[in-house]
Design a protein around this motif. Structure first.
Motif, PDB file in Angstrom:
ATOM      1  N   SER A   1     -34.983 -27.684  -7.421  1.00  0.00           N
ATOM      2  CA  SER A   1     -34.088 -27.222  -6.901  1.00  0.00           C
ATOM      3  C   SER A   1     -32.853 -27.417  -7.342  1.00  0.00           C
TER       4      SER A   1
ATOM      5  N   ASP B   1     -36.833 -21.155 -10.768  1.00  0.00           N
ATOM      6  CA  ASP B   1     -37.385 -22.140  -9.437  1.00  0.00           C
ATOM      7  C   ASP B   1     -38.189 -21.519  -8.639  1.00  0.00           C
ATOM      8  N   GLU B   2     -39.786 -22.114  -9.340  1.00  0.00           N
ATOM      9  CA  GLU B   2     -41.205 -21.697  -8.597  1.00  0.00           C
ATOM     10  C   GLU B   2     -40.876 -19.734  -8.563  1.00  0.00           C
TER      11      GLU B   2
HETATM   12 MG   LIG Z   1     -36.695 -26.011  -4.412  1.00  0.00          MG
END
Ligand SMILES: [Mg+2]
Ligand SMILES: Nc1ncnc2c1ncn2[C@@H]1O[C@H](COP(=O)(O)OP(=O)(O)OP(=O)(O)O)[C@@H](O)[C@H]1O
Ligand SMILES: Nc1ncnc2c1ncn2[C@@H]1O[C@H](COP(=O)(O)OP(=O)(O)OP(=O)(O)O)[C@@H](O)[C@H]1O
Ligand SMILES: Cc1ncc(C[n+]2csc(CCO)c2C)c(N)n1
Ligand SMILES: [Mg+2]
Lengths: 287, 363, 255, 264, 264
Positions: free
Chosen positions: D47, D159-160
């Motif tokens: 991240s 991000d995910e």
């Molecule tokens: Mg992360």
């Protein structure tokens, strides 16, 4: 370091307030600023806005010209102390009542539905209407040698105002554990009491502390109003009505009970902060 | 310390009546102050104790209704104004005025000279202060007597404990007790002159002169108990007697009386306290029929006003004549007889008030 | 029975049943024990007075409600504006902190006389301001919390859009704080009513519920006094319900 | 080059002297239209790296360029779209208004049409006037993706984004993303925890290791682009091979199955 | 038999007359020491079924037995241990005290030793006196698992216990769970969203479908037990085969890759 900075800013805020007060008093019109017939900015005459230094100076002088009269500040301080003790007792009653109600409402959905609207409603009944009745009822208490004193009525009335945040906050706190936690307790086959003790009460602490803060402020306000209403002796409430009788001739004196009341509120907030510190263990999530 | 107002207890030495002391509670209608000097003096000087009474004096709060405290049995006697009680009596409260301590009314309506308010009629169109709490009836009666429609021709202002509203000009004519608020004004610096306000700055409407005065501080007793309880009758007479002794002493020693009240916990400034005691003396002395006796004409005037005066809520105090036991001179007359036989001056014919000079802030 | 229906019924019926039972018990107690009205007036007597004097009670209630409403509006406005300032500039928050704590504990009975001296004893201003100050505190505290709790993801999003400070405030910070502000207003609503009412003791035109309650009490008309109290309860509940409904409305899409 | 990361490191100041080196000496280039996944254990700095590229944070060392500009300039020029694990929708805005948000902020003309197009693209036309709380998690995430695509960015940072979805929804969304990315020709930098996801989506998989965050290995996937990656791929042996390769890179030669003491 | 579920259904009352049939006509038996996974799209009733077995909720139809007793009796007899997706630790208790909780509640003797043993087992001995907020997600989950094992239950119920963990931690925890379960001989009913996870762990995989929640298919995995399932298994073709089989069962023959409009 950051602590200190917060204190410094806070002190600066108070100084600023003082500057605004005196500045406005110096510059504002004696009869206030009006829009139409309504005064929108206050009068600046000495009756309405005494000089801050007059108030301070007055606090240092004796209450009355009677020989041996204590200085005003010490008089206010001991009145505030007396009121504060009564407020604390009222607060303690409020805690017990609020918690019991919360437990009941947590325990039974029916009780929750039945009580909650009435608890909200109770707070719309003005204290001034209630105070004479409480005093009346309480004097019916003559169990053995026990005689009901005025301060007890005051404490009860303070409790009436102070129980509300506790009850509401506590219910929320008791219901705060997540499903994973309550299910776990159920899976352990333990009953309501054990769940209460092991899970709900500790979890409620985080909600209880802010509720306590509101509650003690309410107790202080309730105490002073009840003192005025019931006529209890020796506290800030009585001081307010007595000083009002010389309010025109000695306007600075009238401000000292306000100072006393604020002092009580601050002491209460401090007390709650202390309790919060003691229960720190249960507030890890907040940090 | 502020806790000094311990209930003043008669701690007299000379218990002449013999037998055990009897506990008696007196409910005042306000906090300890010169207005109630006679009772505090009677306690301090041992007059109650002499009669075998152990008297506890209870001050009041804003919402205390002394007559209900009495009726509920929480006090044996109560001090209250007659117009405040008449309504309660009509509502079923059984009490009797057993001693009309104040013969005259201390209520006035004051205004600054420049407002030109010298008679009740001049109040028309003005901002008129009123306390409520049953203190407003003489004012309403006076205005209505002058032909003012109190619903539409004046604007009424709730008057607080202080006189700020009056001094700031928010109120044209304010209610003022001769013994209290009137003095408060005279203890205040006039910003225009830099000196204290002077009586010459003020117009005063006195309801005694207008003819709408009503009976004020009286000692009230429980009517039912009076009718049935011999012991209570006895105590009532003793209580009245000792109280009157206190008032007589107050008349003769105003300064000492003021000090006694202050010692009982009043925080009023000393000068103000003395003024109050002196003014209260004027409401009692000289006495027409002996201190404490109810003058029938005054009673009837009070009842008449109570029957016919409407206040801002549109209600009169009472709708029918009060019962005959609403007042009784029986006990006070006995007390007076005893006092006279002991050589006390219960008429105060030669009473001369002292002169009190008010200082800033009542010092 | 369908449990959802049952829970609805419970929410409506339970308080009603409880209330009816409590009032019945109260009535029974007063009648059976022959309780005097100065000890406890009976519900029937209060109701009788309420319906009998409904015009006076309505007038008094309207006066008090107007003051409370105006106070609530002013308090809310100031609360939100000050919170916005405090949220934007931390020193302002820290400077205001002691004052806000002090404001939150000043009893109305101490404050009211002072305000009447400042703003005139013959006007409603003092009452409105007492209500405004009482309302200010909860609104300020909640609004500040709301303005401070911008989700990090929303902050990142705004930054990724290169949004200006004002754009971010308008599209994220303010809307995000709205539910908090309304919670504050709901708490403030009943406080404002009570405060406006108690302030009537100390000055202002001779009208309103507070004055009516005391003047009824002072002439031992307790049932009438409680009829006025009932009026104040109605106003208080009205304020509470309206603000509650507003809160529910603005938070209806929030999880 | 879409993104060039050279010798980048990021140190977070911790309490007292406990600094956290989230990233250390990272080198990475992402070509135009390339799909790159970042994978690695929790706390390895995935991240953080994404946030540096998005200029949501700044590096403590090294340089980054995005379309040959500074990340800051790229952000101001709105060169990328971004989506997070939480959809991060504004609950007080309808689906339509949420997708419109970036367009509105940048005063783009023809917003209404573009939003309709975007909603069509993610299959949510019928839900345009609903509010986020009325949507399932998967639908919310699709709104967030539509929003990220709103300004037709040539770079998508994610991000995910599918982390909170269930397996079936997730697979469907992966298919959609592959299609959308190849249709729009945008480069994608995609953070994930799931090896099959990384393999299914990416041209290259960047495997990272923690403490300090480093790139351990970069694997090329070479399974074709866009539409070539049908659902059938998931049951293909070539797919399983890549999955195993990434697994091994992830476990980094350390004997697998050993119970390690995890610290944060 | 450890668990016998016969003709069980569960209907939740919805708003007004919108009932939700979470489970419909479920039949399932779990043998002693057997490891069974429940997999299926969100809302298919996996958690509901687990909760019925745990007597955290009661069925509206059919019967359940747990060790030939009613679920209620089994719960009161502490016949099972349970763990959820959220670790559900008590934040005011240290790691040690959290694991000790069930033992303390049931006044079990020799708690200290047992807790040490359990912490040893999940590799957290060094963290015994830490508090949950000082642990990573994976460590918290391990505490929860230790807690579930505390009373040596012969049945473990687990609802997505690894759902919040990253891939590497997750794989490590899976390995540990397989070991622990086989060592203790406990039967496990395990809810998951992840196909590889289900395949790696289970003797049988129960594939469920939603609206109403039904069992679509039960697949035997037959990849050996306990220690036989090393990390190598994950890269074995037999493993991929089972994964594909479960995938197909899950997609239920419906053509995959089609963009469906998802509603809740
Ligand atoms: Mg992360
Ligand atoms: N704002 C911050 N302040 C201090 N430390 C931070 C901050 N953000 C991240 N870190 C630390 O930097 C490291 C990398 O964090 P990062 O969030 O990039 O990891 P990640 O790979 O995204 O992990 P995850 O898979 O859990 O999302 C971690 O050790 C984290 O604790
Ligand atoms: N307490 C409840 N009240 C009403 N409906 C419920 C309740 N619990 C579950 N449901 C409904 O029952 C259905 C099955 O829910 P359940 O939680 O068992 O699904 P799940 O398979 O565990 O889903 P997930 O994978 O998202 O955890 C869902 O439609 C859900 O909305
Ligand atoms: C609310 C209220 N209560 C009492 C008084 C004071 N007061 C006015 S007249 C009177 C009787 C004799 O002093 C008293 C006590 C007031 N001003 N306001
Ligand atoms: Mg579930």
């Amino acid at each position: 370091m950051r602590r200190w900075r917060a204190w410094a800013w806070g002190a600066l805020g108070i100084v600023l307030l003082a500057v605004v007060w005196e500045g406005y008093k110096a510059l504002g019109p004696a009869d206030g600023v009006r829009i139409g017939d309504t005064i929108v900015l206050p009068r600046t005459n000495d009756l309405a806005m005494p000089h801050l230094w007059t108030m301070v100076q007055r606090a240092g002088e004796p209450v009355t010209s009677a020989p041996g009269a204590a200085p005003l500040w010490s008089y206010v301080l001991s009145a505030a102390w007396l009121s504060f003790k009564v407020a604390l007792i009222g607060w303690a009653i409020a805690l017990v009542v609020g918690m019991l109600l919360a437990l009941l409402m947590q325990r039974s959905k029916i009780a929750n539905s039945a009580l909650l609207p009435w608890i909200v409603l109770s707070q719309t009944v003005p204290l001034i209407a209630l105070a004479p009745l409480v005093k009346r009822w309480s004097s019916a208490f003559h169990i053995g040698g026990f005689a009901w004193a005025d301060w007890m009525s005051v404490a009860v009335i303070a409790a009436y105002l102070a129980f509300f945040p506790v009850a509401v906050g506590m219910v929320r706190g008791l219901n705060s554990p997540v499903a994973a936690q309550t299910d776990l307790m159920r899976s352990y086959g333990i009953g309501w009491w054990q769940t209460l003790l092991r899970l709900r009460l500790p979890a409620a602490v985080a909600y209880l502390i802010p509720a306590l803060r509101l509650s003690i402020a309410a107790a202080v306000i309730g105490t002073v109003v009840a003192e005025v209403s019931i006529g209890m002796d020796g506290g800030i409430g009585r001081m307010i009505i007595e000083f009002a009788q010389t309010g025109s001739a000695d306007p600075a004196k009238q401000w000292s009970p306000i100072g006393g009341a604020v002092l009580m509120g601050l002491a209460g907030a401090g007390l709650v902060a202390l309790i919060g510190l003691l229960l720190k263990r249960y507030r890890r999530a907040e940090a | 310390s502020p806790t000094a107002t311990q209930p003043a207890t008669g701690s007299g030495s000379g218990t002449s009546g013999g037998g055990a002391t009897k506990k008696v509670t007196l409910q005042l209608q306000w906090v300890a102050q010169g207005q109630f000097a006679g009772y505090y003096v009677a306690a301090k000087k041992g007059y109650y104790a002499k009669e075998g009474l152990d008297v506890t004096i209870k001050p009041a709060g804003t919402d205390t209704v002394p007559i209900d405290v009495l009726a509920a049995g929480d006090a044996d006697y109560a001090i209250s104004w007659v117009p405040k009680v008449l309504g309660s009596i009509e509502g079923g409260t059984k009490v009797t005025d057993v001693a009309q301590i104040f013969e005259r009314s201390g209520t006035t309506q004051i205004s600054f000279k420049d407002k030109g308010i010298t008679t009740p009629g001049d109040l028309k169109g003005k901002k008129v202060g009123s306390w409520g709490y049953g203190n407003q009836w003489e004012l309403f009666a006076g205005m209505q007597k002058a032909g003012i429609n109190t619903d539409s021709q004046i604007s009424l202002v709730q008057q607080a404990f202080d006189m700020n509203g009056f001094l700031n000009g928010d109120i044209d004519a304010a209610q003022a007790m001769t013994y209290n608020e009137y003095a408060q004004v005279l203890e205040t610096i006039n910003p225009k002159t830099g000196k204290l306000y002077q009586p010459s700055d003020l117009n005063v409407i006195n309801w005694n002169t207008v003819g709408t005065a009503m009976l004020q501080d009286a000692i009230w007793a429980n009517a039912d108990k009076l009718a049935s309880d011999k012991d209570y009758q006895d105590t009532t007479e003793k209580f009245i007697k000792a109280s009157i002794e206190g008032w007589i002493y107050t008349r003769d020693h105003p300064q000492e009386a003021a000090d006694i009240v202050a010692a009982a916990g009043s925080t009023l400034p000393a000068g103000h306290q003395l003024w109050m005691v002196n003014e209260v003396n004027k409401l009692i002395w000289p006495s027409t029929g002996g201190i404490g006796t109810v003058q029938k004409s005054s009673w009837d005037q009070t009842v008449d006003i109570a029957l016919h005066t409407k206040d801002n809520t549109g209600k009169t105090i009472i709708t029918k004549d009060p019962p005959s036991d609403a007042y009784s001179n029986v006990y006070v007359e006995k007390a007076l007889a005893e006092l006279k036989s002991e050589g006390a001056d219960v008429m105060g014919t030669s009473f001369k008030p002292i002169t009190v000079t008010l200082k800033e802030g009542g010092k | 029975m369908n449990p959802v229906l049952r829970s609805r019924l419970r929410v409506v019926l339970a308080p009603l049943v409880f209330g009816v039972l409590a009032i019945a018990l109260w009535q029974w107690f007063v009648t059976a024990r022959n309780i005097q009205p100065y000890v406890l007036p009976s519900p029937s007597a209060i109701w009788e007075q309420f319906t009998g004097s409904i015009d006076i009670i309505r007038d008094a209630a309207i006066t008090t409600a107007k003051n409370a409403l105006l106070g609530l509006l002013i308090g809310t406005l100031f609360g939100v504006v000050c919170a916005a300032l405090a949220a934007a500039i931390r020193p302002i928050e820290q400077m205001a902190a002691p004052t806000v704590v002090a404001l939150s504990v000043i009893p109305i009975v101490a404050l009211a006389p002072v305000l009447y001296a400042m703003f005139g004893a013959a006007a409603q201003t003092g009452r409105v301001l007492v209500a405004a100050i009482a309302a200010f505190v909860p609104v300020y505290i909640n609004a500040l919390r709301g303005l401070r709790t911008v989700l990090p993801i929303h902050r990142d999003l705004m930054r990724s859009y290169a949004a200006t400070g004002w754009q971010a405030t308008r599209s994220v910070t303010l809307p995000g704080a709205v539910p908090f502000i309304f919670t504050g207003i709901r708490i403030a609503s009943s406080v404002a009513v009570i405060s406006a009412l108690i302030a009537e003791y100390f000055g202002g035109p001779l009208d309103g519920l507070g004055i009516s309650i005391t003047s009824a009490v002072s002439s031992s008309r307790y049932s009438l006094a409680w009829a006025f109290v009932l009026g104040s309860v109605v106003i208080g509940l009205l304020f509470y319900c309206v603000t509650y409904a507003l809160e529910a409305l603005v938070t209806r899409h929030r999880a | 080059m879409t993104v060039v990361v050279e010798g980048v490191s990021k140190v977070f100041p911790g309490k007292g002297s406990d600094e956290v080196t989230a990233l250390s000496d990272i080198d990475l280039t992402v070509g135009d239209g390339e799909f790159v996944s970042l994978i690695g254990p929790s706390g390895c700095g995935k991240s953080t790296l994404l946030r540096l590229i998005a200029d949501l944070d700044s590096p403590t060392g090294g340089t980054l360029t995005v379309f040959d500009k500074t990340p800051r300039q790229a952000r101001l020029d709105q060169d990328y779209g971004i989506a997070f694990q939480q959809a991060g929708l504004l609950p007080w805005r309808s689906v339509r208004a949420n997708v419109e948000l970036p367009l509105q902020l940048h005063k783009v003309a023809g917003r209404k049409e573009r939003v309709n197009e975007l909603l069509e693209m993610v299959g949510l036309s019928d839900f345009a006037d609903r509010y986020p709380d009325e949507l399932s998690g998967g639908m919310q995430q699709r709104v967030a993706i539509a929003r990220a695509f709103a300004e037709k960015p040539k770079l998508l940072l994610m991000d995910e984004p599918f982390g909170a979805l269930d397996e079936m929804t997730r697979e469907r969304m992966q298919g959609e993303l592959v299609r959308l990315a190849s249709e729009s020709g945008a480069a994608v930098i995609f953070v994930t925890h799931s090896i099959p996801e990384a393999v299914f989506l990416s041209d290259r998989v960047v495997v990272m290791s923690p403490r300090p965050g480093r790139i351990r290995e970069i694997l090329s996937v070479d399974l074709g682009r866009g539409v070539d990656r049908g659902e059938g791929l998931r049951e293909d042996t070539s797919f399983f091979e890549r999955v195993s390769a990434v697994r091994e890179a992830l476990h980094g030669g350390a004997p697998t199955g050993v119970r390690g003491v995890e610290t944060r």
